[in-house]
Every structure is written in structure tokens, then in C-alpha cells.
Design an enzyme around this catalytic site. Structure first.
Site, PDB file in Angstrom:
ATOM      1  N   LYS A 199       0.865  -1.189   0.000  1.00 45.35           N
ATOM      2  CA  LYS A 199       0.000   0.000   0.000  1.00 45.35           C
ATOM      3  C   LYS A 199       0.897   1.233   0.000  1.00 45.35           C
ATOM      4  CE  LYS A 199      -4.331   1.479   2.083  1.00 45.35           C
ATOM      5  NZ  LYS A 199      -5.469   1.103   2.928  1.00 45.35           N
ATOM      6  N   GLU A 215     -19.487  -5.579  10.002  1.00 41.00           N
ATOM      7  CA  GLU A 215     -20.449  -4.820  10.808  1.00 41.00           C
ATOM      8  C   GLU A 215     -21.480  -5.728  11.452  1.00 41.00           C
ATOM      9  OE1 GLU A 215     -19.401  -3.897   7.759  1.00 41.00           O
ATOM     10  OE2 GLU A 215     -18.407  -1.993   8.168  1.00 41.00           O
ATOM     11  N   ARG A 260     -25.558  -2.192   7.020  1.00 45.91           N
ATOM     12  CA  ARG A 260     -25.237  -3.604   6.844  1.00 45.91           C
ATOM     13  C   ARG A 260     -25.753  -4.483   7.980  1.00 45.91           C
ATOM     14  NH1 ARG A 260     -20.225  -4.904   3.589  1.00 45.91           N
ATOM     15  NH2 ARG A 260     -21.035  -4.015   1.674  1.00 45.91           N
TER      16      ARG A 260
HETATM   17  C1  LIG Z   1     -18.827  -2.028   4.725  1.00 46.07           C
HETATM   18  C2  LIG Z   1     -17.642  -1.105   4.862  1.00 46.07           C
HETATM   19  N1  LIG Z   1     -17.061  -0.956   6.068  1.00 46.07           N
HETATM   20  C3  LIG Z   1     -15.999  -0.129   6.196  1.00 46.07           C
HETATM   21  C4  LIG Z   1     -15.511   0.561   5.130  1.00 46.07           C
HETATM   22  C5  LIG Z   1     -14.379   1.569   5.309  1.00 46.07           C
HETATM   23  N2  LIG Z   1     -13.198   1.164   4.565  1.00 46.07           N
HETATM   24  C6  LIG Z   1     -12.860   1.738   3.400  1.00 46.07           C
HETATM   25  S1  LIG Z   1     -11.466   1.131   2.746  1.00 46.07           S
HETATM   26  C7  LIG Z   1     -11.270   0.091   4.038  1.00 46.07           C
HETATM   27  C8  LIG Z   1     -10.077  -0.831   4.072  1.00 46.07           C
HETATM   28  C9  LIG Z   1     -10.107  -1.791   2.948  1.00 46.07           C
HETATM   29  O1  LIG Z   1      -8.980  -2.603   3.031  1.00 46.07           O
HETATM   30  P1  LIG Z   1      -8.561  -3.464   1.779  1.00 46.07           P
HETATM   31  O2  LIG Z   1      -9.761  -4.080   1.178  1.00 46.07           O
HETATM   32  O3  LIG Z   1      -7.488  -4.395   2.202  1.00 46.07           O
HETATM   33  O4  LIG Z   1      -8.015  -2.394   0.749  1.00 46.07           O
HETATM   34  P2  LIG Z   1      -6.686  -1.526   0.849  1.00 46.07           P
HETATM   35  O5  LIG Z   1      -7.125  -0.177   1.334  1.00 46.07           O
HETATM   36  O6  LIG Z   1      -5.749  -2.189   1.774  1.00 46.07           O
HETATM   37  O7  LIG Z   1      -6.180  -1.477  -0.535  1.00 46.07           O
HETATM   38  C10 LIG Z   1     -12.279   0.242   4.978  1.00 46.07           C
HETATM   39  C11 LIG Z   1     -12.373  -0.469   6.250  1.00 46.07           C
HETATM   40  C12 LIG Z   1     -16.157   0.382   3.898  1.00 46.07           C
HETATM   41  N3  LIG Z   1     -15.774   1.038   2.801  1.00 46.07           N
HETATM   42  N4  LIG Z   1     -17.198  -0.465   3.795  1.00 46.07           N
END
Ligand SMILES: Cc1ncc(C[n+]2csc(CCOP(=O)(O)OP(=O)(O)O)c2C)c(N)n1
Length: 644
Positions: free
Chosen positions: A288, A377, A405
């Protein structure tokens, strides 16, 4: 300030332009794309690290697959900046996340290359599988369907539901697991550990080499493709006798792990996978923030850093000469610790938002009593319910939009069972630049109709603290009701916010300003806009009464009786949907008690409101201070003959 793309990137207006390039030029495209993202985000803001991590993947996917006919679904979508730039939005990219500009997430209305609209996580596998099955039904067996999902998003139940279904089909689905060990904060849970094991396991590395050697010998899969695939499969399975593979056991062919920054290798692997039918998963390892040293180093901070100096890596902070109010989320975080220090039963739960909710303050000082459960969630709510059955005092903090959710869990696992779980809903109301997928528009409506639920919203920091204090008090915890406290993104209004904690009477509002002609009833932080509206109106000699109702449920009925007895013009204001929300509750009260008054409700209309600054969106919907003042004037003067 217009950002100039690199020379090669400037020639790519669609993926067709990219596909015409020689493969040897792809690393240069990736470099220019990365630089363009850095240049733009440093000046215009937005998500950052995630898009840098998938630059090579974005180029390789559009190079190998025939988008938009092949369907490419990005999970969450905060990592899709490279995709947007390669698919015709380069010259509009500086409008990213601005009012009336392009969206920060893939969006079907915006481009035919955005196969699915996203924002909430973990939907990509289900959506791409739906597309794959539909293609099959329509007799198209050539089309590819690709879901790109992060290891963080993979922790959610819906991702597993999608895989469980996919593995039982022969659909043409490729899942790309973009594994960077990070969610917004470091990823958590057993799956995280499993992915690390699989990545470092010698068995796997050996298998990987065998598989790719075998694939490498096959330039094109001819009619014997099925034979070869099954040889590959049995090769994998034989080597894995002593180590089962989670994805294989769900009947998804597993490939990788491979280096997601080696664009050459990525292209040849994707080229091979394109010809392997059926559901399969490619495990890509990425970093990242790749290619921008500060972002690689502090990946949480650089998830969405705000504006920064791209040369020094210094994140720009506004400076003020006077003390400023804190963010509501920080008031929550510090107050939670304060309460937990006094009450050993207090625990905290967050689904993957330790930094976003400021639960990380408690995680630091009381790591045993604050839980990050991953992007889950539904689990967060039922896990909280389970703890509440044992007398723990649970503060479960979920963004308003993500709580959607877990609605069944709120009803089925908490309220029907009369458990006093405390829900703190952050980012309630307009979320701002994240847009409609993230607006916390519906919580007042969806929470107030559930039995055994108290619903409150603080107008300022002191009220948030007092509501949290009240929710964890014995009086509430020994009762049978859950307690929702919703508050917005951003700052409150009180620089000196560490006020003494006080118990609030449940279902009691308060008078902010007395007046005549019109009664303004507000709920939560938006009440401050009504205060500003009253200041504007004062200069015109208009002085409406203003009440901060504090609770949507139970409503302060005694106060409402007084109001409807005194006023025949009432204005309700909420930073939430007008259908079914606070204003609706007031109308229900009025009808139930036979009052007749002109009631105007301000709030979020029955429409998808796009992205922009919170204040821009409130203006658009008519409930910024000017809009509130105008509504008061309308109520006072509409239909009345004005004699000049
Ligand atoms: C249902 C939901 N919960 C929380 C989030 C907030 N959120 C946005 S990006 C993220 C992290 C995602 O991690 P990953 O899929 O590994 O992607 P990366 O950012 O590491 O590329 C979170 C928790 C969301 N978008 N949707």
C-alpha cells in the site's frame, strides 16, 4: 492548477490506446500513472495509498482484458484512481470528489468501464459472480468477470458468501486478492494470519513455481485446455496434501502468490488465467502506498492524507490563531477512555475503523477492552450483543452508513433480546466528498422504528459526552433498551470540550432561544445551523423559538404539547432523510394528538444526493443557515398579505 500527465499517459484516452502499446512500454505507463496520481492527490486530496498499490495491476488488467466488455469490479473502489485515469477520466481527474466533479469511487452512471458502483466493501465477488452467471445465461462464455478485492475487504461475510456460491458454479469469474496486509489500519484476524502463512510457506512457493512453470510451457490453451488445467489442479492438490488451501477447499482454483508490482509477470499470468475457465483466485502481493516512500512507511496515515507537499511529504494542516473545536470522533474516543477508566465493564467494538472512529485511543491504553473485528459490521453488532448478555457495557461504534449492513442484527440480536448495547454512529448526515455511498442519511429513520431503542443526537461536544455517560449509567444498563447516539463527521463547536459528565434525562429536549411566530425544532449538530439562521433573522427583526430536541426516541412529548399549543407554524430540521426521520416523528405526534399546524420539514430529500462539501450539500438541500432562515420567512409570510 492543471496537472500535466507524462507523455505516454497523455496518449491513453481509453484502454484501447493502452492495448495498442508494446508490452515493453507498460512499466513506463505505470510510472507515469503513479506520478499523475501523486501530483493530483497532493494538490486536490482524496484516497492515496490504495491506488498507488494497484498501479501495475490497473495497467495490466486493462492491457490484458477487453474492458469494458470484460467486466471489472473494484471492491470498495477507493483504489480505482488508476482505473479512472486510464478509462477516459484523466483530464477530469482534478475534479475528483469535488462538488459536481467525478466521484471518488467507481460509479455506473459515470463510465461504462465502471461495471459496478461501490463505496461499501466486500461486494465485488457477489456482483462479478452475478455478471458471470448472467453472461452464461445469455450464452456468452467468452466474457471475463474480474473482482479485485483487498485482504481487508476479504474479511467481511459477504465476500465469503460470494466465494461459497462461486465455488459451486462453473462461471467465468476471476477473483484477484490484492493482499497488502492492510485495511485502513493494519488488517486483523485469523484470515490475515492465514494469508501470511500461505505467502511465506515453502510448500506454497514450491507449488507456485511448479504451476507457473507448467503454465509457462503452454503458450495457448488449445482444445486440450481442460486436461492441462486439471493437471495443474492435481499438481497443486498433490503438493498440498499436508496443507489445505482455504480457497481450493471452496472449489476456487488458487494461483499465486505473485508480486503485484512486477507488471511483466502480471501481464503474462493474467493472459494465462484468461484462458482458464471457471471460478479462480489470483493472490497478488502488493505494498500500500507503493512508490511514495512516506506512504509506504505510514500506511494508515496515507490512506487518505489530505493535501501534502509531494516533495517533502509534509501533510498540510490548517493553522489557527485561536483554539478550535475538536472532531466529534475524538470527543468520542477520549470520553470512552474516561468512562472505561471509571467503569471496568466498559468495552469498545469497531469493525475496521480504529482510526476513523478514534477507538484507537482506547485500543492503545486498554488493548484488552477494545476490539477491532475487521470489516464485519454484522458480526460487530452480534458480538456486542453477546458481550452485553454477560453484563459488559458495550460501545459499538459504526459509521451510520455502514450500520445499514447490520440492521437485522440490531433488531434480531439486540432489540428483540432487550440488550442495552450502545451504538455510536459516526459520520451521520452528509459524509461530504465520499458521496452517496457514504452519507449517513437514514439512521434516524431506521433506528427510531425499532422497539427497545433510544435514539439521541448531540448538538455539541458536551452533549455527546453526556449522552455517552448516560448510556453507560446503571439506570440505562439495567433497563432493556439499546441506545443510539449519532453524530456527524468533523468538528463540533466547543474548543473547551472537556466538560464535567452529567446524566441527561431520557427523552427531554431543551430550549435554545425563545421567540414567536415559528418554532424551529432541531436534532443534533445541525441545530447550530439553526442558531446561525436565528442570528441572521434577528437582524430582520424576526425571532423564532428554537428547541434542541436531543432525542428522536422517545420524543419529548411534554415539550411538544407546549410547542403545538403555542405555535401554529413549526419547522423541523435534521441532517437525515426527511422520510421517516425526525420531522416525520413530529408530524406523527401532531396527528396523534389532533393538533393542526403548518409544519415544514427540512432534511435530505428522497433522492440520491451526490458528493461535495457537507455545507454545499446542505445548501443544495435547503438546510444550511440560509435555507433554514428562508424556510422561517416562508412559514411566517407565505399566504399573508403584506401591506406596504
Ligand atoms: C462495509 C464497509 N465498512 C468499512 C468501510 C471503510 N473502509 C474503506 S477502505 C477500508 C479498508 C479496505 O482494506 P482493503 O480491502 O485491504 O483495501 P486496501 O485499502 O488495503 O487497498 C475500509 C475499512 C467500507 N468502505 N465499507
Amino acid at each position: 492548477m492543471l496537472i500535466t500527465p507524462g507523455k505516454l499517459l497523455a496518449t491513453i484516452n481509453t484502454p484501447d490506446d493502452l492495448r495498442r502499446l508494446d508490452k515493453s512500454l507498460l512499466p513506463r505507463v505505470a510510472d507515469e500513472l503513479r506520478q499523475f496520481i501523486i501530483d493530483n492527490v497532493s494538490v486536490y486530496g482524496g484516497h492515496f495509498g490504495a491506488s498507488l498499490g494497484v498501479v501495475e495491476l490497473s495497467v495490466a488488467l486493462h492491457y490484458v482484458f477487453n474492458t469494458p466488455d470484460d467486466q471489472l469490479v473494484w471492491d470498495v473502489g477507493h483504489q480505482a484512481y488508476g482505473h479512472k485515469i486510464l478509462t477516459g477520466r484523466r483530464d477530469r481527474f482534478h475534479t475528483n470528489r469535488f462538488y459536481k466533479g467525478i466521484s471518488g469511487f467507481p460509479k455506473r452512471k459515470e463510465s461504462e468501464y465502471d461495471a459496478f458502483g461501490v463505496g461499501h466493501s466486500s461486494t465485488s465477488i457477489s456482483a462479478a459472480l452475478g455478471m458471470a452467471v448472467a453472461s452464461q445465461l445469455q450464452g456468452n462464455r467468452q466474457r471475463n468477470h474480474i473482482a479485485v478485492i483487498g485482504d481487508g475487504a476479504m474479511t467481511a461475510g459477504e465476500a465469503f458468501e460470494g466465494m461459497n456460491h462461486a465455488g459451486a458454479t462453473d462461471s467465468n469469474l476471476l477473483i484477484i486478492l490484492n493482499d497488502n496486509c492492510m485495511s485502513i489500519d493494519p488488517n486483523v484476524g485469523a484470515l490475515r494470519e492465514y494469508l501470511t502463512d500461505i505467502t511465506t510457506s515453502q510448500t506454497y512457493n514450491k507449488v507456485k513455481d511448479e504451476v507457473w512453470n507448467l503454465l509457462g510451457k503452454m503458450s495457448k490453451f488449445g482444445k486440450s485446455a481442460q486436461d492441462i488445467v486439471s493437471k495443474v489442479e492435481s499438481g497443486i492438490k498433490a503438493s498440498l496434501l499436508d496443507q489445505s488451501n482455504l480457497f481450493e477447499s471452496l472449489h476456487l482454483r488458487y494461483f499465486g502468490p505473485i508480486d503485484g508490482h512486477d507488471i511483466d509477470h502480471l501481464v503474462s499470468v493474467l493472459d494465462d488465467l484468461k484462458n482458464i475457465p471457471g471460478p479462480k483466485l489470483l493472490h497478488c502481493l502488493t505494498v500500500k502506498g507503493k512508490g511514495y516512500a512516506p506512504a509506504e512507511k505510514d500506511q494508515t496515515k496515507w490512506h487518505a492524507p489530505g493535501l501534502f507537499d509531494k516533495v517533502t511529504g509534509e501533510i498540510k494542516k490548517k493553522t489557527f490563531t485561536t483554539p478550535q473545536p475538536p472532531k466529534y470522533q475524538d470527543v468520542f474516543g477520549h470520553t470512552l477512555v474516561e468512562l472505561a477508566e471509571k467503569n471496568p465493564r466498559v468495552v469498545g467494538v469497531t469493525p475496521a475503523m480504529p482510526s476513523g472512529s478514534s477507538m484507537n485511543i482506547m485500543m492503545k491504553v486498554m488493548p484488552d477492552r477494545a476490539f477491532d473485528v475487521g470489516i464485519a459490521e454484522q458480526h460487530a453488532v452480534t458480538f456486542s450483543a453477546g458481550m452485553a448478555t454477560q453484563g459488559e457495557v458495550v460501545f459499538c461504534n459504526i459509521y451510520s452508513t455502514f450500520m445499514q449492513r447490520a440492521y437485522d442484527q440490531v433488531i434480531h440480536d439486540v432489540c428483540i433480546q432487550e440488550l442495552p448495547v450502545i451504538f455510536c454512529l459516526d459520520r451521520a448526515g452528509f459524509a461530504g466528498a465520499d458521496g452517496p455511498t457514504h452519507h449517513g442519511a437514514y439512521d434516524l429513520a431506521y433506528m427510531r422504528c425499532v422497539p427497545n431503542m433510544i435514539v439521541a443526537a448531540p448538538m455539541n461536544e458536551q452533549e455527546l459526552r453526556n449522552m455517552m455517560f448516560t448510556a453507560q449509567s446503571d439506570e440505562i444498563q439495567q433497563g432493556k433498551q439499546a441506545f443510539t447516539i449519532r453524530y456527524p463527521r468533523g468538528e463540533g463547536v466547543m474548543p473547551n470540550w472537556r466538560t464535567p459528565l452529567e446524566q441527561l434525562p431520557i427523552g427531554k429536549g431543551r430550549l435554545i432561544q425563545d421567540g414567536e411566530g415559528v418554532a424551529i425544532l432541531t436534532i443534533g449538530h445541525i441545530g447550530n445551523s439553526a442558531v446561525d439562521a436565528c442570528t441572521m433573522l434577528a437582524s430582520e427583526g424576526i425571532q423564532p423559538a428554537h428547541f434542541d430536541m436531543r432525542f428522536v426516541k422517545p420524543l419529548d412529548e411534554a415539550l411538544l404539547h407546549q410547542i403545538f399549543q403555542r405555535f401554529d407554524r413549526v419547522l423541523t430540521v435534521e441532517d437525515g432523510c426527511v422520510m421517516g426521520g425526525f420531522g416525520s416523528a413530529v408530524l406523527e405526534f401532531m396527528a396523534d394528538h389532533g393538533y393542526v399546524a403548518r409544519v415544514k420539514r427540512l432534511g435530505i430529500p428522497d433522492a440520491v444526493v451526490e458528493h461535495g462539501e457537507q455545507i454545499e450539500l446542505q445548501h443544495e438541500c435547503g438546510f444550511d443557515p440560509q435555507g433554514i432562515a428562508e424556510a422561517v420567512r416562508e412559514l411566517l409570510f407565505a399566504g399573508r398579505t403584506v401591506t406596504v
